[in-house]
Design an enzyme around this catalytic site. Sequence first.
Site, PDB file in Angstrom:
ATOM      1  N   ASP A   1      31.143  41.373  42.509  1.00 10.41           N
ATOM      2  CA  ASP A   1      30.546  40.211  41.858  1.00 10.41           C
ATOM      3  C   ASP A   1      29.120  40.052  42.434  1.00 10.41           C
ATOM      4  OD1 ASP A   1      29.985  37.660  40.869  1.00 10.41           O
ATOM      5  OD2 ASP A   1      31.858  36.761  41.509  1.00 10.41           O
TER       6      ASP A   1
ATOM      7  N   GLY B   1      43.219  42.495  46.388  1.00 10.66           N
ATOM      8  CA  GLY B   1      42.959  42.717  44.966  1.00 10.66           C
ATOM      9  C   GLY B   1      43.035  44.141  44.462  1.00 10.66           C
TER      10      GLY B   1
ATOM     11  N   LYS C   1      30.391  42.985  37.786  1.00 11.57           N
ATOM     12  CA  LYS C   1      29.665  41.974  37.013  1.00 11.57           C
ATOM     13  C   LYS C   1      28.171  42.236  37.222  1.00 11.57           C
ATOM     14  CE  LYS C   1      33.215  38.345  37.368  1.00 11.57           C
ATOM     15  NZ  LYS C   1      33.604  37.065  37.987  1.00 11.57           N
TER      16      LYS C   1
ATOM     17  N   ARG D   1      48.164  38.029  40.019  1.00 13.04           N
ATOM     18  CA  ARG D   1      47.951  39.450  40.351  1.00 13.04           C
ATOM     19  C   ARG D   1      48.916  40.372  39.609  1.00 13.04           C
ATOM     20  NH1 ARG D   1      44.415  39.525  44.692  1.00 13.04           N
ATOM     21  NH2 ARG D   1      44.692  37.937  46.301  1.00 13.04           N
TER      22      ARG D   1
ATOM     23  N   PHE E   1      35.240  34.498  34.957  1.00 11.14           N
ATOM     24  CA  PHE E   1      36.287  34.694  35.958  1.00 11.14           C
ATOM     25  C   PHE E   1      37.512  35.325  35.307  1.00 11.14           C
ATOM     26  CE2 PHE E   1      39.648  33.649  38.914  1.00 11.14           C
ATOM     27  CZ  PHE E   1      39.053  33.989  40.116  1.00 11.14           C
ATOM     28  N   VAL E   2      38.017  36.415  35.913  1.00 13.50           N
ATOM     29  CA  VAL E   2      39.154  37.143  35.335  1.00 13.50           C
ATOM     30  C   VAL E   2      40.330  37.209  36.314  1.00 13.50           C
ATOM     31  CG1 VAL E   2      37.737  38.540  33.779  1.00 13.50           C
ATOM     32  CG2 VAL E   2      38.196  39.378  36.082  1.00 13.50           C
TER      33      VAL E   2
HETATM   34  P1  IMP Z   1      31.484  39.279  45.907  1.00 12.39           P
HETATM   35  O1  IMP Z   1      31.442  39.287  47.397  1.00 12.39           O
HETATM   36  O2  IMP Z   1      30.780  38.105  45.323  1.00 12.39           O
HETATM   37  O3  IMP Z   1      31.014  40.591  45.292  1.00 12.39           O
HETATM   38  O4  IMP Z   1      32.977  39.058  45.483  1.00 12.39           O
HETATM   39  C1  IMP Z   1      33.909  40.036  45.607  1.00 12.39           C
HETATM   40  C2  IMP Z   1      35.306  39.475  45.682  1.00 12.39           C
HETATM   41  O5  IMP Z   1      35.410  38.223  45.012  1.00 12.39           O
HETATM   42  C3  IMP Z   1      36.289  40.391  45.013  1.00 12.39           C
HETATM   43  O6  IMP Z   1      36.837  41.317  45.898  1.00 12.39           O
HETATM   44  C4  IMP Z   1      37.329  39.418  44.467  1.00 12.39           C
HETATM   45  O7  IMP Z   1      38.317  39.195  45.436  1.00 12.39           O
HETATM   46  C5  IMP Z   1      36.592  38.146  44.244  1.00 12.39           C
HETATM   47  N1  IMP Z   1      36.221  37.935  42.810  1.00 12.39           N
HETATM   48  C6  IMP Z   1      34.984  37.982  42.270  1.00 12.39           C
HETATM   49  N2  IMP Z   1      35.019  37.744  40.952  1.00 12.39           N
HETATM   50  C7  IMP Z   1      36.316  37.550  40.648  1.00 12.39           C
HETATM   51  C8  IMP Z   1      37.011  37.295  39.408  1.00 12.39           C
HETATM   52  O8  IMP Z   1      36.439  37.163  38.297  1.00 12.39           O
HETATM   53  N3  IMP Z   1      38.352  37.153  39.495  1.00 12.39           N
HETATM   54  C9  IMP Z   1      39.040  37.273  40.674  1.00 12.39           C
HETATM   55  N4  IMP Z   1      38.445  37.544  41.837  1.00 12.39           N
HETATM   56  C10 IMP Z   1      37.090  37.670  41.824  1.00 12.39           C
HETATM   57 MG    MG Z   2      39.125  41.153  46.459  1.00 15.45          MG
END
Ligand code: IMP
Ligand code: MG
Length: 177
Positions: free
Chosen positions: A105, A47, A133, A167, A154-155
């Site tokens: 997130d 990402g 977020k 992407r 979600f984006v």
């Molecule tokens: P976390 O472990 O919950 O903080 O999630 C982090 C990972 O989830 C990021 O590196 C993204 O790959 C994915 N992610 C979280 N939210 C989104 C979103 O809104 N769109 C796309 N990918 C997301």
């Molecule tokens: Mg990621």
Amino acid sequence: MRQKVKDRYFKSYLSSKEIDDAVSAVAKRITADLKDENPIFLGILNGSFVFASDLIRKLDFPMHISFVKVASYIGTRSTGGVTELIGLNESLIGETVVIVEDIVDSGNTIEKIVKLLKDHGVKKIKIATLLLKPNAYKKDIKIDYVALEIPDDFVVGYGLDYDGWGRNIPSIYKIDD
Ligand code: IMP
Ligand code: MG
């Protein structure tokens, strides 16, 4: 503007100009803090590749960039399954490392990456993310450089994907059901 990515609809959310301004502001802060530290930027694939590419070209000081891969996300739900950094090919012992993420997130991913980097002997860890977020983020780790804070929608676009799709969209779109 509305567009379909895989099987869901998304609408325009952050323009290229808004993203570019936010990346410039973060680049300025990083420069002020780290220009004399020869930091290693560590982009988290997949990402972060678009953000990392734009960010480092706004940094005018000596640095390294490297990319590692972790996996934690399937579809639109976090699985929290990060276990290792794949592709780390330089020593991080005693280095200042700036983690470059697309989005934080729940913080599960970043927490695991920070732990893994500490195990690799990193001296100082800073975290730069394109998006945060804040309502979903539940960890105590400080996210040092946040380009943009967004709600829990979600984006996709600018490197972020929905099941691997979207992407390549130049700006950021959010889910529109
Ligand atoms: P976390 O472990 O919950 O903080 O999630 C982090 C990972 O989830 C990021 O590196 C993204 O790959 C994915 N992610 C979280 N939210 C989104 C979103 O809104 N769109 C796309 N990918 C997301
Ligand atoms: Mg990621």
